[in-house]
Structure formats: C-alpha cells, structure tokens
Design an enzyme around this catalytic site. Sequence first.
Site, PDB file in Angstrom:
ATOM      1  N   GLU B  87       3.357  -9.048   2.526  1.00 27.63           N
ATOM      2  CA  GLU B  87       4.275  -7.905   2.665  1.00 27.63           C
ATOM      3  C   GLU B  87       5.042  -7.970   3.988  1.00 27.63           C
ATOM      4  O   GLU B  87       5.402  -6.929   4.551  1.00 27.63           O
ATOM      5  CB  GLU B  87       3.517  -6.585   2.488  1.00 27.63           C
ATOM      6  CG  GLU B  87       2.987  -6.447   1.063  1.00 27.63           C
ATOM      7  CD  GLU B  87       3.068  -5.037   0.487  1.00 27.63           C
ATOM      8  OE1 GLU B  87       3.424  -4.084   1.201  1.00 27.63           O
ATOM      9  OE2 GLU B  87       2.770  -4.902  -0.718  1.00 27.63           O
ATOM     10  N   HIS B 145       5.668  -2.633   0.745  1.00 23.10           N
ATOM     11  CA  HIS B 145       6.831  -3.256   1.370  1.00 23.10           C
ATOM     12  C   HIS B 145       7.403  -4.301   0.436  1.00 23.10           C
ATOM     13  O   HIS B 145       6.658  -5.023  -0.217  1.00 23.10           O
ATOM     14  CB  HIS B 145       6.442  -3.969   2.677  1.00 23.10           C
ATOM     15  CG  HIS B 145       5.835  -3.069   3.692  1.00 23.10           C
ATOM     16  ND1 HIS B 145       4.545  -2.606   3.588  1.00 23.10           N
ATOM     17  CD2 HIS B 145       6.341  -2.521   4.831  1.00 23.10           C
ATOM     18  CE1 HIS B 145       4.280  -1.811   4.621  1.00 23.10           C
ATOM     19  NE2 HIS B 145       5.349  -1.748   5.385  1.00 23.10           N
ATOM     20  N   LYS B 172       3.755   5.247   2.329  1.00 23.64           N
ATOM     21  CA  LYS B 172       4.913   4.577   2.946  1.00 23.64           C
ATOM     22  C   LYS B 172       5.534   3.544   2.017  1.00 23.64           C
ATOM     23  O   LYS B 172       4.820   2.752   1.409  1.00 23.64           O
ATOM     24  CB  LYS B 172       4.476   3.890   4.251  1.00 23.64           C
ATOM     25  CG  LYS B 172       5.601   3.115   4.941  1.00 23.64           C
ATOM     26  CD  LYS B 172       5.099   2.298   6.141  1.00 23.64           C
ATOM     27  CE  LYS B 172       6.236   1.435   6.690  1.00 23.64           C
ATOM     28  NZ  LYS B 172       5.787   0.423   7.652  1.00 23.64           N
TER      29      LYS B 172
END
Lengths: 257, 257
Positions: B87, B145, B172
């Site tokens: 990531e 991510h 996130k």
Amino acid sequence: MIPLSIRRQALNEGVAPAICIPLVGRSAEAVQGELAVVLEKQPDLIEWRVDFFGEITDTAAVVALARKLREAAAATPIIFTCRSVKEGGERHGRDETAIVELLQTVCASRCVDFIDYELCNVWENVARLRDASRAQGVQLIMSYHNFQCTPDAEFLGAKFAEAERLGADVAKVAVMPKSAADVLTVLSATQRASETIAIPLISMAMGGIGAVSRIVGGVFGSAVTFAVGKSASAPGQIAIEELRTALAVVRQASVSM
Amino acid sequence: MIPLSIRRQALNEGVAPAICIPLVGRSAEAVQGELAVVLEKQPDLIEWRVDFFGEITDTAAVVALARKLREAAAATPIIFTCRSVKEGGERHGRDETAIVELLQTVCASRCVDFIDYELCNVWENVARLRDASRAQGVQLIMSYHNFQCTPDAEFLGAKFAEAERLGADVAKVAVMPKSAADVLTVLSATQRASETIAIPLISMAMGGIGAVSRIVGGVFGSAVTFAVGKSASAPGQIAIEELRTALAVVRQASVSM
C-alpha cells in the site's frame, strides 16, 4: 477548462479561475468610486450589476456611466448584467422589453466586453441579444441562477448544454446548496460539462456552504470566480485578497507531484 | 464531520480538518531532528512512518525512539504507522507477523495515541491489533490506500464501512486520481460515508491532481489532512504553512453567509 478570452487573449493567462469583482453601487458616483477601489485590487474581470443602479430607467445615464467605467477600467474586461428579479436581481422599474433594448444599446456602445442574460427569458429576447451582441463583438453569457436550492446534476448539465445550443459564448450556473452534497453536485455537473461543452463555463454554489466552490471551482472547469472587492453581489463571495491567496495554494499544489 | 479525539478532547477544537505532519527519517537522529522542526509548526497530529526507519528490525530501538518522540511531542498526539509495501510503504526487512508484534509492543508502551493498520491485511492480524490497541487505550486507524488509481465511490464507501464493521476507531482512504472526476469520486464517497458511518473519517486524493482534496476534504467529512513539515510522505502533500492559510480561507468563507 476553457478560459474566457478577449480578442483571443485568455483572461488571467488561461489559468483558472479568473477573478471577477461586481459593482453594485446605486448612483453613478458610487459605482465609479467602487470601480476605483476595485481596480487597485487588480481583478481579471469586472461585472457591473446595473440592476442595482438607481438610474436604470434612464438609458442615456446608463450608457454614459458605462462609457466612464470603460475608460477607467482600461484593459480590464467588463460584464454588463441586469440580473432579473426572478433570478436574484434587484427590483427595478423596467419591463423586459426595455431591458432587452437597454442591453442592445449598451452592446452598440461597445463599452462592455460581455453581457449576461438569463436562459429563463423568452426565446425571442435571447435570440435578439444573441444577434445584437455578436454584431458588436460583445460576448454573451447565458446564465441560470437558483437562490432556493440545487437541482440535480443532470438538470445543471442541461443548462450548460442549453446555453451552448442557443449560441452563448459562455455558460453560467449558480445555485444555492443546502448541504455539502449539493456543492459536489455543482462541481460534478461542471466537471462533466467541461468534457463535452465547447464554450467556457462558470459555476458556483452560493452561500457559506457553497463558498468552497469559489476556491476550487477552477479545478473542476469553472473559468471565473466572483470575489468581493468593496461589496458582495451574492451570498458566499470571498474578499479578493483571501480568495487570491487560497487560489494560489490550490494552483501551486495542483502542479506539484 | 466527526473529529479525531484524544481523551474526549477533539483535535483542533473539532474544526476540520486537523493537520497531521509525517516523520520519515531513516535514523533516530533524523526522526528526532524532523520532530523538532515539525513541532515548531504546531501540527495537530504527528505520524511516525516507521517503515522509513532503518532500525525497524530492532524492536527495542523502535520503542526507545517512540518514547523519545512521545516526550518531545508532549501533548501533540502521535500516530504510529508501518505502511505496508503493497500500500505504498517503504521496503523493510520484517515479515507481517513481526510487524504485528511490533505494533502490539508499541501499543503496550503506551507512547503513541493511534496505530494505523491496513484493511488488506489478514483478518486474524487485524483482530489481534484491534484487541491489543483497545486494551492499551490506543486508537486503531484502519486504512485503504491505492497508489495506482481511484476505485469507484461504492468501493470506497465499502472500505469506510468495512473499517467501522471491524471495530476501527478511525477509517482512512487514500487513492490516486487520474482526473478531476476521480477527485470528486473521493470527495463524494467521503461525504456519503459521513452520513452513515459513526467513526471519524480521513480521506484524500493524492498527487498534484488530488492536492485540492487536502484543502477542501474537511468540508466533505475528512477529519485529517496530511501536510509537509520537513519531508513529504506521499505525493501531493502541501507545506503546512500554505495549507493552513488556505484552510483558514475555506473555513472563514464557509461560516459566512
């Protein structure tokens, strides 16, 4: 993003968005005083909102002031706008036929670079102003404003497309968001329109909720953002100094890796 | 927008977004030097990206440095992150089991406030770190991510929801946009998630195209924006001074009428 251009010269060197400051004085002195203050702040564009002008019923007075503004503004382009009451303008004493004649006369005076006329007006008037402005080398902004709410992205996209189809040089959409989601609706509609519409676009979400659109609209295809020089003409406008600072950060960050 | 909180105290007084500065030094001296520079810039939050740390294989060295950072940072909260290579993290010599043990040890040291762990990791490890962090009063950020592209809004929304379902304290999402439309996808996914997800959200579009999201993400529900103090940890991060200036304009404009 397609920038506004004057004589093939892109405003603000084609870097979006160009900053426009409105003039909203009631008297000739007030408008001229505003212009003097505003020019020191070096906007890319000026909009004279003639619906605020107390002598709007006196065509000669309007043209005389337009000439003075032209002279004072020098190379700064001027938009001449009589915003209709139904799209958020001030109340004034002239009927639509008189307004169309006023806009035609101002075009013929050649002391403005753009006129703004709402898409909601009858087709005959839109067509008349399309012809009159083109004949004088004045560009026509066709606009849609909604001070109550934010229609969906399809509706807003259709407004941009309608302006282009009717021969506008610039298409403008301004709406009132009630939520952050509405702000994204305007930005999305603008971004999508920028992929298909071949004329410059101007868009914004008004009010405090929408103010962020005045800072980032250029990233999503809006060629112009309206700022406060001396007095605001619509809710949510930001002082030009602060807007310029924020735009510089957005621009610099966007060219970074 | 739900802000990040430490002991029921919202970061940055609950005004979104809180600014986080990453530390990416290779040596203990470098990381401590970075922290000293960074603290002068008064971030709301610090993230130590331990995947950049040359001594990552030495757990005692990591914990010793974490203690020093804790002491130096005083009341500024610290996120401890070992971003995985898949990531976007740096290559380091430890396998996933060792990393999970390292995170557990750091939780037990209680010298960080948050740990970050990717959703793509095996469920057992996620569950282990959920238990270990909770037992020590450390908050768990679960993250997704994508440095290659921007999945659609439904996918991103599902990542926020997955983090919440797995017991994260914070969710996130960071992606790489290839167009302005991708930036709107991230902002929309965040805005929609903010209506249904009951934990703080962090989101951003990376790179130059996405940099605008670091300025306006807070308007659409992101509780944290990452800025450059001394060195960037991801593409598109903006210097904290400039970011703070732009955020102030956004905030002031948003509370206007």
